[in-house]
Design a protein around this motif. Structure first.
Motif, PDB file in Angstrom:
ATOM      1  N   LYS A 141     -51.160   4.042  -4.453  1.00 12.70           N
ATOM      2  CA  LYS A 141     -50.828   3.122  -5.557  1.00 12.70           C
ATOM      3  C   LYS A 141     -49.328   2.980  -5.717  1.00 12.70           C
ATOM      4  N   GLU A 185     -53.671   9.377  -4.464  1.00 17.14           N
ATOM      5  CA  GLU A 185     -54.708   9.847  -5.373  1.00 17.14           C
ATOM      6  C   GLU A 185     -55.959  10.203  -4.610  1.00 17.14           C
ATOM      7  N   GLU A 186     -56.638  11.199  -5.093  1.00 17.59           N
ATOM      8  CA  GLU A 186     -57.941  11.567  -4.574  1.00 17.59           C
ATOM      9  C   GLU A 186     -58.908  10.397  -4.793  1.00 17.59           C
ATOM     10  N   LEU A 188     -62.277   8.745  -5.804  1.00 14.52           N
ATOM     11  CA  LEU A 188     -63.386   9.108  -6.686  1.00 14.52           C
ATOM     12  C   LEU A 188     -64.641   8.348  -6.293  1.00 14.52           C
ATOM     13  N   GLU A 192     -67.941   1.976 -11.615  1.00 14.37           N
ATOM     14  CA  GLU A 192     -66.853   1.617 -12.518  1.00 14.37           C
ATOM     15  C   GLU A 192     -67.338   0.858 -13.741  1.00 14.37           C
ATOM     16  N   LYS A 214     -64.675  -6.617  -9.050  1.00 13.74           N
ATOM     17  CA  LYS A 214     -63.310  -6.868  -8.568  1.00 13.74           C
ATOM     18  C   LYS A 214     -63.230  -7.423  -7.150  1.00 13.74           C
ATOM     19  N   GLU A 282     -57.539   3.695 -14.472  1.00 11.21           N
ATOM     20  CA  GLU A 282     -56.293   3.063 -14.938  1.00 11.21           C
ATOM     21  C   GLU A 282     -56.414   2.740 -16.409  1.00 11.21           C
TER      22      GLU A 282
END
Ligand code: AMP
Ligand code: GLY
Length: 423
Positions: A141, A185-186, A188, A192, A214, A282
């Protein structure tokens, strides 16, 4: 009471309609709005903070509601407040929850808010060590606002390296510049969902759950977009509400108060429901688009009352009720989006414009509405039953056409379950 909405997309169209339902509101203005919104509301060509402030000072505008993140990131909320104008939107500092992923991650770490493990890296060497530690897939990110394009999910080491090079380069174009680095980041596993909170900085009420879609294509395939459709409520998420409020929203608002910058406005929690429970992917400092287009038509409570409670620290005593219905919203986009696409194509649609059509990337060419952006419009239908709301939305969608139109055919049809995998 007159209300001014800042922004130019479907979200702002839905906000305008929602305020217009209030018996206490005389007139709703949208700045700058778009040619589609202008069919029902007065759009004002106010393109910078000075002209917005000037307009509010010389006209009877009692409340400003900021739709998108960019003006909030630019400090419009602070400037309006400094001029004594009531505004629903967080301060520039508080908006760092969205505008700086590093700020958000550090805040979550400080308050033990569940989120993916992360490391900030500033070089390829550091990144290699983190890939070895977290394993693949890995999430890369960029730090600032990136309109949905600042996140890459890499499934191989090569993909990871490519994405890391690109992210490092755009966060630090000149090697000599000081830079804050990028986030690894790991990954996940889960499903969602989004939850919004109306907050005055101390007290809050959360909304119904909403699910965005998305990816561009059916079955969640293809590139990430700003959102190709949404539905609400997501009933499978209800069992997590208490946990999300206690472990995520309360400590987030506490942390902002402790920093001396209470978070006022709409707090958007983008969540992954994992085997370990809900985790934050986020935060955003505003309503989502197209989430707002399905959420706001279901809002039963007067949005003006909620806005006043946000501004006047009155959320403790402010009820927030939603209709007992389901809403499904289908986005029609320009072929090529989220990469390059053509514009200026005539939009063919029934007259009068059907209810539940929210305009984003549209303009007027003298003969009628034409496309002018990636996401063109969002078509929303409601019903007691999700599958009927979905049918109604697609029936309405089938009456609207423009050249190279593209849309998903599976909005509202996702099965929300946690994949049976590690982590
Ligand atoms: P963001 O801009 O942070 O919301 O990320 C965009 C999208 O990337 C999210 O909606 C998720 O689908 C995906 N994503 C972001 N972070 C993760 C993560 N740690 N694990 C899995 N997917 C993620
Ligand atoms: N639909 C995602 C967003 O508004 O950020």
């Amino acid at each position: 009471m007159n209300v001014l909405i800042i922004g130019s997309g479907g979200r702002e169209h839905a906000l305008a309609e929602c305020f217009a339902r209030s018996k206490q509101v005389n007139q709703v203005f949208v700045a700058p709005g778009n040619a589609g919104i202008a069919k029902s509301f007065t759009c004002l060509p106010l393109l910078d903070s000075d002209s917005i402030i000037n307009y509010c000072k010389t006209n009877p505008i009692e409340l400003v509601f900021i739709g998108p993140e960019q003006p909030i990131a630019d400090g419009l909320s602070d400037k309006l407040e400094a001029n004594g104008i009531k505004v629903v939107a967080p301060s520039m500092f508080a908006a760092q929850l969205e505008t700086s992923k590093i700020f958000a991650k550090e805040l979550m770490a400080k308050k033990s808010i569940p989120t993916a493990r992360y490391k900030v890296v500033k070089s390829i060497e550091e990144a290699s060590v983190v890939i070895a530690e977290f394993g693949l897939p890995i999430v890369i990110k960029e730090d600032g606002l990136a309109a949905g394009k600042g996140v890459a999910i890499a499934h191989t080491k090569y993909e990871a390296m490519q994405a890391i090079y690109k992210a490092l380069k755009s966060s630090c174009p000149e090697p000599a510049n000081a830079n804050s680095g990028i986030i690894l980041e790991e990954y996940l596993q889960g499903w969602e969902v989004s939850l919004f909170a109306f907050t005055d900085g101390r007290d809050f009420t959360s909304t119904i759950f909403v699910q965005d879609h998305k990816q561009l294509l059916d079955g969640d395939e293809g590139p990430n977009t700003g959102g190709m459709g949404a539905y609400a409520p997501v009933l499978e998420a209800e069992c997590y509400r208490k946990d999300i409020e206690a472990k995520i929203i309360v400590p987030t608002l506490d942390a902002m108060q402790e920093l001396g910058y209470p978070y006022k406005g709409i707090l958007y929690c983008g969540l992954m429901i994992t085997k370990k429970g809900p985790m934050v992917i986020e935060y955003n400092c505003r309503f989502g688009d197209p989430e707002a287009e399905v959420l706001l038509p279901l809002l039963e409570t007067d949005l003006l009352d909620i806005s006043r409670a946000i501004v006047n620290s009155g959320m403790k005593n402010q009820a927030v009720k939603f209709k007992d219905l389901t809403a499904v919203g289908v986005v029609m986009a320009s072929g090529g989006y989220p990469a390059t696409y053509g514009t200026g194509y005539q939009i063919l649609m029934p007259e009068p414009i059907p209810e539940g059509v929210y305009f984003s990337g549209v303009a007027e060419d003298g003969n009628g509405l034409v496309t002018s952006g990636g996401r063109v419009l969002c078509i929303v239908a409601t019903d007691n039953d999700l599958s009927i709301a979905k049918q109604k939305a697609y029936l309405k969608q089938a009456t609207i056409h423009f050249k190279a139109e593209t849309y998903r055919t599976d909005i509202g049809g996702r099965i929300n379950s946690i994949p049976n995998m590690e982590n």
